[in-house]
Design an enzyme around this catalytic site. Structure first.
Site, PDB file in Angstrom:
ATOM      1  N   TYR A   1     -13.999 -14.655  -6.409  1.00 55.86           N
ATOM      2  CA  TYR A   1     -13.717 -15.773  -6.731  1.00 55.86           C
ATOM      3  C   TYR A   1     -14.521 -16.299  -7.898  1.00 55.86           C
ATOM      4  CZ  TYR A   1     -12.570 -15.484  -2.117  1.00 55.86           C
ATOM      5  OH  TYR A   1     -11.777 -15.218  -0.786  1.00 55.86           O
TER       6      TYR A   1
ATOM      7  N   HIS B   1     -15.918  -9.773   2.982  1.00 56.65           N
ATOM      8  CA  HIS B   1     -15.609 -10.088   4.240  1.00 56.65           C
ATOM      9  C   HIS B   1     -14.750  -9.046   5.193  1.00 56.65           C
ATOM     10  CE1 HIS B   1     -15.843 -13.650   1.730  1.00 56.65           C
ATOM     11  NE2 HIS B   1     -16.530 -14.104   2.641  1.00 56.65           N
TER      12      HIS B   1
ATOM     13  N   ASP C   1     -14.897  -9.710  -4.280  1.00 59.04           N
ATOM     14  CA  ASP C   1     -15.704 -10.654  -4.031  1.00 59.04           C
ATOM     15  C   ASP C   1     -17.079 -10.189  -3.665  1.00 59.04           C
ATOM     16  OD1 ASP C   1     -14.870  -9.827  -1.506  1.00 59.04           O
ATOM     17  OD2 ASP C   1     -14.520 -11.612  -0.597  1.00 59.04           O
TER      18      ASP C   1
ATOM     19  N   HIS D   1      -7.261 -12.053   6.757  1.00 58.18           N
ATOM     20  CA  HIS D   1      -7.639 -12.644   7.873  1.00 58.18           C
ATOM     21  C   HIS D   1      -6.487 -13.173   8.679  1.00 58.18           C
ATOM     22  CE1 HIS D   1     -11.828 -12.398   6.435  1.00 58.18           C
ATOM     23  NE2 HIS D   1     -11.572 -12.955   5.346  1.00 58.18           N
TER      24      HIS D   1
ATOM     25  N   ASP E   1     -13.619  -5.375   1.010  1.00 58.91           N
ATOM     26  CA  ASP E   1     -13.586  -6.938   0.720  1.00 58.91           C
ATOM     27  C   ASP E   1     -15.267  -7.195   1.264  1.00 58.91           C
ATOM     28  OD1 ASP E   1     -11.776  -9.431   0.198  1.00 58.91           O
ATOM     29  OD2 ASP E   1     -13.450  -9.860   1.294  1.00 58.91           O
TER      30      ASP E   1
ATOM     31  N   GLY F   1      -9.111 -18.252   6.568  1.00 53.70           N
ATOM     32  CA  GLY F   1      -9.829 -17.809   5.439  1.00 53.70           C
ATOM     33  C   GLY F   1      -9.039 -17.674   4.337  1.00 53.70           C
TER      34      GLY F   1
ATOM     35  N   ASP G   1      -9.632 -24.478   4.956  1.00 55.66           N
ATOM     36  CA  ASP G   1      -9.642 -23.409   3.946  1.00 55.66           C
ATOM     37  C   ASP G   1      -7.972 -22.970   3.706  1.00 55.66           C
ATOM     38  OD1 ASP G   1      -9.345 -22.258   6.499  1.00 55.66           O
ATOM     39  OD2 ASP G   1     -10.856 -20.823   5.999  1.00 55.66           O
TER      40      ASP G   1
END
Length: 401
Positions: free
Chosen positions: A330, A204, A291, A167, A202, A175, A125
């Site tokens: 995304y 995440h 996201d 991240h 976020d 990430g 990633d």
């Protein structure tokens, strides 16, 4: 580790580059700005570099294009970013990691040193692509530029929607994040403000930022995120509250799939209010990854810009120097909708619902409207679960002095 009573060298064991306490740091009541302008970090070179990020190609242009189409750039104070220096990057990241990122970014043979790249997380990633170091340095520099404007009192709110890559670790990409610009910004803000509150909305968990400051009380991290077995990054349990002198200054709010605006804001309102009240920060860094929007390919939360905007409004009401960053997101059109709506909110502007015709107009079909409709995902956040989460966080925050 120590139990937190000794504040003199607070956080040194976790992050040796964290600035020491200084008597010259301004007290909370002394924080002021010379005007009400909103700084917005922007240049065409910056947009072009961000457009090349493999996971969100073209997103930067779409975001800026919609903000500009609504005429908001005329209300913003546009400030041109510059790349972060090696010295700035290594205020957090290891020299070995930054040196390898620079070298690998310039290599024409992508297979060369692949084993070393993998050790630094530069694979899958976070692939090594030509010019990725220039991109990473510019993102970091843009966020540092925004932070410096707050330090200098040029504004009370500074925005870098193309930052927020939370991240990345000290010596590892992760990430989609090559450098951790929120950490770099917090370290810079700590040169002026004795206590910084980092809030991460976020989808995440903001694991890289939490890791950087988990042992210090000089930075509090608060993250609302999806937490489930197998979901990246797999961290952010409610019982993770920091270590040593930083115990209870790490706040995690794990949520389940399907949460909607009203419940999300209710949770945020309660935990953020208590965090601000007991910690009394002098500056805020707010990561607003998109996201969690309804329609995002991640398909987990069911939020709209109105719900996240209520959270932003609460932070703005504190009237503290505030740095706004982007992050995930995304679905390009919905990410642009979200950050455009939030930009307008900061400016106190109401926007018409119909998307203006502009270069990226086709991203917004078939309705071509600014609003995002909540989806029909089942909400797995029961009232009992949410109450349990809030009660646990409340109990933990009661330990903050």
């Amino acid at each position: 580790m120590a139990d937190g009573s000794d504040k003199e060298n607070d956080g040194e064991s976790c992050h040796r580059n964290l600035p020491p306490n200084r008597d010259v740091l301004a007290p909370r009541s002394d924080v002021s700005c010379r005007n009400d302008k909103v700084v917005f970090v922007h240049s065409q070179m910056y947009i072009d570099l961000c457009n090349n990020l493999a996971k969100v190609p073209g997103r930067a242009s779409a975001v800026h294009g919609l903000i500009e189409a609504y005429g908001l750039t005329k209300e913003l104070s546009l400030v041109e970013p510059r790349p972060a220096t090696v010295a700035e990057l290594t205020s957090f990241h290891s020299t070995d990691y930054i040196d390898h990122l620079r070298k690998a970014s310039a290599e024409e043979d992508e297979e060369k040193d692949i084993d070393v790249s993998e050790e630094f997380g530069l694979c899958y990633d976070c692939p090594i692509l030509p010019g990725v170091y220039e991109y990473a340095a510019m993102v970091a520099g843009a966020t540092l530029t925004a932070a410096q404007c707050l330090i200098d009192g040029e504004c009370q709110v500074a925005i870098n929607w193309h930052g927020g890559w939370h991240h990345a670790k000290k010596d590892e990409a992760s990430g989609f994040c090559y450098v951790n610009d929120p950490v770099l910004a917090i370290l810079r803000l700590r040169e002026r403000f004795s206590k910084v509150l980092y809030i991460d909305l976020d989808l995440h968990h903001g694991d890289g930022v939490e890791d950087a400051f988990c042992c210090t009380s000089r930075v509090m991290t608060l993250s609302l995120h999806k937490f489930d077995t197998g979901f990246f990054p797999g961290t952010g349990d409610i019982q993770d509250t920091g270590m040593g002198r930083g115990r209870y200054y790490t706040v995690n709010v794990p949520l389940r799939d399907g949460i909607q605006d009203s419940q999300y804001f209710s949770v945020f309102n309660k935990v953020a209010s208590q965090a601000e009240s007991c910690y009394k920060p002098e500056a805020v860094v707010l990561q607003l990854g998109a996201d969690g929007m309804s329609g995002d390919p991640m398909g987990c939360f069911n939020l709209t810009p109105q719900g996240v905007g209520r959270c932003l409004g609460q932070v703005l009401d504190w009237k503290l120097p505030t740095l706004l960053l982007g992050g995930g997101g995304y679905h390009v059109g919905n990410t642009a909708r979200c950050w455009t709506s939030l930009t307008a909110q900061v400016l106190g502007k109401s926007l018409p619902p119909d998307i203006p015709e502009h270069e990226h107009f086709t991203e917004y079909g078939p309705d071509y409207e600014l609003d995002i409709s909540p989806g029909n995902r089942v909400n797995h956040n029961t009232d009992e679960y949410v109450e349990e989460v809030i009660n646990t966080v409340t109990e933990n925050l009661a330990h903050v002095m």
